[in-house]
Structure formats: C-alpha cells, structure tokens
Scaffold this active site. Structure first.
Site, PDB file in Angstrom:
ATOM      1  N   ARG A  32      -0.038   8.973   1.317  1.00 37.43           N
ATOM      2  CA  ARG A  32      -1.565   9.581   0.596  1.00 37.43           C
ATOM      3  C   ARG A  32      -1.417  11.513   0.368  1.00 37.43           C
ATOM      4  O   ARG A  32      -2.699  11.684  -0.580  1.00 37.43           O
ATOM      5  CB  ARG A  32      -2.824   9.043   1.314  1.00 37.43           C
ATOM      6  CG  ARG A  32      -3.157   7.708   1.400  1.00 37.43           C
ATOM      7  CD  ARG A  32      -4.154   7.820   2.876  1.00 37.43           C
ATOM      8  NE  ARG A  32      -4.483   5.886   2.568  1.00 37.43           N
ATOM      9  CZ  ARG A  32      -5.010   5.834   3.698  1.00 37.43           C
ATOM     10  NH1 ARG A  32      -5.845   6.314   4.787  1.00 37.43           N
ATOM     11  NH2 ARG A  32      -5.006   3.922   3.538  1.00 37.43           N
ATOM     12  N   GLU A  45       0.757  -1.017  -0.226  1.00 38.06           N
ATOM     13  CA  GLU A  45      -0.402  -0.774   0.118  1.00 38.06           C
ATOM     14  C   GLU A  45       0.680   1.353  -0.110  1.00 38.06           C
ATOM     15  O   GLU A  45       2.282   1.679  -0.081  1.00 38.06           O
ATOM     16  CB  GLU A  45      -0.610   0.329   1.052  1.00 38.06           C
ATOM     17  CG  GLU A  45      -1.998  -1.529   1.278  1.00 38.06           C
ATOM     18  CD  GLU A  45      -2.925  -1.524   2.296  1.00 38.06           C
ATOM     19  OE1 GLU A  45      -3.057  -0.365   2.645  1.00 38.06           O
ATOM     20  OE2 GLU A  45      -3.870  -1.780   1.966  1.00 38.06           O
ATOM     21  N   HIS A  65     -10.384  11.013   5.710  1.00 37.59           N
ATOM     22  CA  HIS A  65     -10.753   9.313   6.205  1.00 37.59           C
ATOM     23  C   HIS A  65      -9.905   9.538   7.853  1.00 37.59           C
ATOM     24  O   HIS A  65     -11.281   8.513   8.047  1.00 37.59           O
ATOM     25  CB  HIS A  65      -9.700   9.451   5.463  1.00 37.59           C
ATOM     26  CG  HIS A  65      -9.268   7.564   4.666  1.00 37.59           C
ATOM     27  ND1 HIS A  65     -10.058   6.806   5.079  1.00 37.59           N
ATOM     28  CD2 HIS A  65      -8.326   6.443   5.807  1.00 37.59           C
ATOM     29  CE1 HIS A  65     -10.285   5.463   5.894  1.00 37.59           C
ATOM     30  NE2 HIS A  65      -8.914   5.653   5.560  1.00 37.59           N
ATOM     31  N   ARG A  97       0.132   9.003   8.903  1.00 36.68           N
ATOM     32  CA  ARG A  97      -0.671   7.404   8.632  1.00 36.68           C
ATOM     33  C   ARG A  97       0.124   6.730   8.202  1.00 36.68           C
ATOM     34  O   ARG A  97      -0.927   6.634   6.783  1.00 36.68           O
ATOM     35  CB  ARG A  97      -1.704   7.040   9.351  1.00 36.68           C
ATOM     36  CG  ARG A  97      -1.806   5.545   9.789  1.00 36.68           C
ATOM     37  CD  ARG A  97      -3.169   5.904  10.562  1.00 36.68           C
ATOM     38  NE  ARG A  97      -4.922   6.016   9.838  1.00 36.68           N
ATOM     39  CZ  ARG A  97      -4.932   5.178   8.191  1.00 36.68           C
ATOM     40  NH1 ARG A  97      -3.681   3.699   7.983  1.00 36.68           N
ATOM     41  NH2 ARG A  97      -5.481   5.457   7.965  1.00 36.68           N
ATOM     42  N   HIS A 107      -8.468  10.602   1.793  1.00 31.75           N
ATOM     43  CA  HIS A 107      -7.430   9.708   1.186  1.00 31.75           C
ATOM     44  C   HIS A 107      -7.922  10.149   0.045  1.00 31.75           C
ATOM     45  O   HIS A 107      -9.170  10.361  -0.336  1.00 31.75           O
ATOM     46  CB  HIS A 107      -8.657   8.138   1.657  1.00 31.75           C
ATOM     47  CG  HIS A 107      -8.222   6.950   1.146  1.00 31.75           C
ATOM     48  ND1 HIS A 107      -8.043   6.390  -0.086  1.00 31.75           N
ATOM     49  CD2 HIS A 107      -7.578   5.386   1.830  1.00 31.75           C
ATOM     50  CE1 HIS A 107      -7.398   4.842  -0.609  1.00 31.75           C
ATOM     51  NE2 HIS A 107      -7.790   4.597   0.844  1.00 31.75           N
TER      52      HIS A 107
END
Length: 376
Positions: free
Chosen positions: A160, A12, A211, A246, A123
């Site tokens: 992100r 990811e 998000h 994060r 997100h």
C-alpha cells in the site's frame, strides 16, 4: 457465528497468493460486525450503553480499576479497550470522525506503554473528496490504476505505501473498474452510484487517505498491557504482528483472534488486592484541554498532520508537530523523528532507506525517555 462468506478467496496488495476471505465482496467487516452486534445485544449478561463517552482510565495504585466517562466512574476487575485507531486525526481519512486515538491517549496517561505510532497506513484508493474506501479487492480482481493520459503507472498490487506514494506524486489517479465483475461488489457499486459515478462508463477518481494505525497500546499476545488490569485489542493495540506495514485484511483477522484471547485472559484477572478508594478528579498528565470538542479534533490539528506527517515526512515538518496542543500528535511526531529511516508505512524524504540498527519498536511511556525495543 453464522457469517456467510463468499466462496472464492480474494487477492489483495502485498499478498503473493489468493488468501483473503470476503463476505459480500468488500463488505466483510460489516457482515462480521452485524452478527457480533446481534449476539451482544441478545446476551443477558452484557449491558450496552450508548451516548456515553470514555474520558479517562481509572487508576488506583499500580493498576487500572475501571474507566471514567462523561457521566460517571465505572469500577471493573478488568478493563478491555477496543477503541480503534487514530487515522481520523488526518484531514483526509477513510475513518469515522471518532477514530482519533482516545483509547491510546488514555492508556498513555494512565501509565501503559504505547509503541509504533509512526506507522500509519495510507490507503491508496479512496474516492476523491470522500471517506469512501475503494477496496483493494477491486484491484485484486483486475481493476487498473491510470494516469490522466489513461496509462498505467504502478503495480496495482504492490504494498500500500508504494501504491499510495505513486498516486500522491500525481495528485490523483483513475481507478478503472470497467473490465472487472462489478456484481461481486454490490455495496461499493451502490455507494458509487449514490455519489453520481457510473463505473461501467468511466474510471473513478481516487487519492490516498489515512486509513490504519499500526501502533498503539503495547500488549502481549493475550491483550495484557503493562498496566495491571488493562487490556487492549484491535487497532488500538500494538502486538507487533503487523510489523511496519500491515497486509490488507489482516486487521479484521487480528480483531477476531486477539479480541477473543484478550477477553478470555481478562476473565482470569484477579482484581485489586486491597480496597479501591472512591474516584477523585485529578489533573490528567500528558493531556492538553481545548484541542477537542465532543470528541472532534480541531481542524488545524488534522490539517497539520496531513501536511507534516502524511505519506512523506521530513525533520522540519515533524519538528513543527512537536509544538502541537494535541498530545497524540506530539507523540506521533516524536516517534517519527526517532525513526530516522524509511520502513513500511513510514517514509522520510531525508532518510529514504532502511537502517538496520532501527529494526526495533519505538516505545513511549509517560515521564520516561523513548526507548527502542526488540520484541521476541
């Protein structure tokens, strides 16, 4: 617990190698939650109450002694908040409507410290005009982001905030799932089909959405807040483990690790050393009535946060938010104004680079000036 995980590790955004464990493709959280719910409902010493909403924390002297709901006051030796984040405060979000930071605000009113509220993760790939999150795991398996001309324009597995701003600069983008193994993600493919999309035939329109709340109630590594008797775990807590941005999938891991640590620590809580007087209604400092109805935040608040504290911020917009009738909005704006730099999930157009002197946490306490703190 008996959760069945997929065999292969996933890749990811922001990760340098495959290290993410999935269950049911992108249904990991749902699979884990279902097993936990079954265990909780079957436990003879756990009482589950539905349809009851926490309104405040019950403080007596210098400690938390319980909660106040819309029905009653509940006394407890230890209170553990696991109330989630605040990303539903933004008009475009992946979160359910109730994720408006009620636990964070209640802890602040009761005297606990909160921190890092400026770090809100957006997100990159949420289905346009929807709250449906199209997992980063899709891009980890080879899904591509395309512009209106069908050309790639970003590194799909960059952090992100980078990908989200690249998409926002174009308004929307197209997520091309045609060449990946879509059968690995049955729940997502089913959700797309329900909404009339066929990912085998055409790319899917996506855009960023609020998000994840990186900040929250300041705790130690056992979930203890600065207010005796009060613990917090999960997205409502600020342990510092996520830094300013994060990594994908670390939030579920945080819930499992710190939820257990906080629960074990709470079991050792000694409770009040003197008798607790009966609960008496009192004005709630730092709170403004009228901004919410049945837990739903006024749409003007949500629109203002998206406009003035979205992916890209500046002084003028943040200053406007400081006049909001909504206490958590004001605290978010105050934190973002203090951080005169761009770092992680926080990007300011008027301060577009990092400032090493701000490699600290913005900590807020009721009736005190904000502080920049270094946590060891």
């Amino acid at each position: 617990l008996g959760v069945e995980f997929d065999e292969d590790l996933g890749l990811e955004g922001g990760h340098g190698r495959r290290r993410v464990v999935h269950a049911g493709g992108a249904a990991t959280g749902d699979r884990v939650a279902r097993v936990l719910v079954e265990r909780v409902l079957a436990h003879p010493r756990i009482e589950v109450v539905g349809g009851e909403r926490m309104q405040d924390l019950w403080r007596s002297g210098d400690r938390c002694v319980g909660v106040v709901t819309d029905r009653r006051a509940i006394r407890s030796r230890a209170t553990l908040l696991a109330t989630g984040g605040a990303a539903a405060l933004w008009s475009r979000t992946t979160n359910p409507p109730g994720a408006v930071g009620d636990g964070i605000a209640a802890a602040y009113r009761a005297g606990a410290a909160i921190a890092d509220l400026e770090f809100v993760q957006f997100h990159p790939t949420t289905l346009v005009d929807s709250t449906l999150l199209l997992s980063e795991a899709l891009r980890g398996e080879g899904a591509l982001l395309l512009d209106d001309c069908g050309e790639r324009f970003t590194d799909e597995l960059a952090p992100r905030d980078v990908v989200a701003r690249d998409i926002a600069a174009r308004g929307t983008a197209l997520l091309d799932l045609r060449e990946i193994d879509r059968a690995r993600f049955p729940s997502l493919m089913g959700s797309l089909a329900e909404r009339g999309y066929d990912p085998a035939e055409a790319p899917i329109p996506v855009a960023p959405a609020a998000h994840y709340t990186v900040g929250g109630i300041v705790t130690d590594l056992d979930g203890r807040s600065e207010l005796s008797g009060l613990y917090a775990a999960g997205e409502c807590a600020a342990t510092g483990v996520h830094g300013a941005n994060r990594l994908a999938s670390n939030s579920l891991l945080e819930c499992l690790v710190f939820g257990r640590r906080a629960a074990l620590a709470a079991l050792t809580e000694p409770g009040p050393s003197v008798p607790v007087p009966a609960f008496a209604e009192r004005p709630r400092p730092g709170s403004d009535p009228g901004h919410a109805h049945n837990g739903q935040v006024d749409e003007t608040v949500r629109t203002a946060l998206w406009r003035d504290c979205g992916l890209i911020r500046d002084f003028a917009g943040l200053e406007r938010l400081r006049a909001s009738s909504h206490v958590l909005t004001r605290l978010i704006a105050e934190s973002a104004l203090i951080r005169e730099e761009s770092r992680g999930a926080h990007f300011r157009a008027d301060f577009p680079v990092e400032n090493r002197s701000l490699e600290r946490h913005v900590v807020l306490r009721l009736d005190h000036e904000p502080r920049l703190e270094t946590w060891l």
